[in-house]
Design an enzyme around this catalytic site. Structure first.
Site, mmCIF file in Angstrom:
data_model
loop_
_atom_site.group_PDB
_atom_site.id
_atom_site.type_symbol
_atom_site.label_atom_id
_atom_site.label_comp_id
_atom_site.label_asym_id
_atom_site.label_seq_id
_atom_site.Cartn_x
_atom_site.Cartn_y
_atom_site.Cartn_z
ATOM 1 N N HIS A 43 0.981 -1.254 0.228
ATOM 2 C CA HIS A 43 -0.190 0.041 0.342
ATOM 3 C C HIS A 43 0.640 1.451 -0.185
ATOM 4 C CE1 HIS A 43 -4.168 2.050 1.829
ATOM 5 N NE2 HIS A 43 -3.125 3.212 1.082
ATOM 6 N N GLU A 70 -2.803 -1.932 -3.177
ATOM 7 C CA GLU A 70 -4.024 -1.038 -2.810
ATOM 8 C C GLU A 70 -3.499 0.258 -2.285
ATOM 9 O OE1 GLU A 70 -5.008 -2.906 0.534
ATOM 10 O OE2 GLU A 70 -3.700 -1.773 2.430
ATOM 11 N N HIS A 191 -8.404 -5.423 7.593
ATOM 12 C CA HIS A 191 -7.955 -4.537 9.144
ATOM 13 C C HIS A 191 -8.833 -5.123 10.297
ATOM 14 C CE1 HIS A 191 -6.731 -0.359 9.104
ATOM 15 N NE2 HIS A 191 -7.288 -0.481 10.853
#
Length: 238
Positions: A43, A70, A191
């Site tokens: 990310h 991401e 998450h």
């Protein structure tokens, strides 16, 4: 079986804290796959405080499993990177500039036109698209109209409430997943999933295609070892 994609951002955070190239992010991506993970996630953020754009490029040639990038697609730099690297999957996250970590999903109604236009760019390049959403059936239905292939359920609320009441914590995700399955959308999640709450989540979301886990897994690896930790997480998904 649900696939495990390991987010290696924290490896890059450790490297960047000292300078140099220790630990080696590219080697970590290689090892993640050798140790049994089904994919690698990165990310990159504009300030490159962990994964650098050069890391994202350098990882692509060594991928033997699946590569997921991401990030915030409102940054043109991010769009350009994804189109250049062409990962297997791009996960679109509605981060604000300077945000510490992702903390909410897309409003797929309010931002539907933007998402539809952006997703079309990636899909034209042959890249599978997943978008971050909260466990809200309305947001899942809105996701369908964006043209995305998958949704990634944002699981912070589940993780926060799991210890108090697992059944209540997972209930919104079960409902959202049922809507997604009915609509033909693939389901990812991520998450704050960890060794304590992952198995219960996966058991209750049998349609779950993939989880992306970074922070908790890397923290566990400090005590348990990297290879052993990846295997422990894989077992939670069986």
């Amino acid at each position: 079986m649900t696939k495990l994609s390991v987010n290696i951002n924290k490896i890059a955070t450790l490297r960047n804290s000292r300078g140099g190239n220790n630990p080696d992010v590219i080697k970590a991506a290689i090892d993640v796959q050798l140790f049994g993970a089904d994919g690698v996630t990165v990310h990159p953020r504009p300030d490159e405080r962990h994964i650098r754009y050069s890391d994202a490029r350098g990882i692509k040639p060594i991928i033997t499993t699946e590569y997921n990038i991401e990030g915030n697609c409102r940054e043109q730099k991010f769009i350009d990177l994804v189109l250049e690297v062409k990962p297997d999957q791009v996960t679109l996250v509605p981060d604000a500039e300077g945000q510490l970590t992702s903390d909410h999903g897309w409003d797929t109604i309010q931002h539907q036109k933007y998402l539809k236009d952006t997703i079309a760019i990636f899909k034209e390049a042959g890249i599978r698209v997943s978008i971050f959403v909260d466990p809200d059936p309305e947001m899942v239905r809105g996701a369908l109209d964006t043209g995305t292939d998958r949704i990634e359920l944002y699981t912070e609320a589940y993780a926060s409430n799991f210890v108090k009441d697992p059944k209540k914590a997972v209930a919104p995700y079960v409902k959202a997943a049922a809507v997604a399955q009915k609509l033909g959308l693939g389901i990812n999640a991520g998450h704050d999933l960890d060794l304590e709450n992952l198995a219960y989540f996966a058991k209750n979301i049998p349609e779950l295609a993939e989880v992306s886990i970074g922070h908790a897994l890397i923290c566990d690896a400090i005590y348990l070892g990297f290879e052993n930790t990846i295997q422990l997480y894989k077992r939670q998904l069986q």
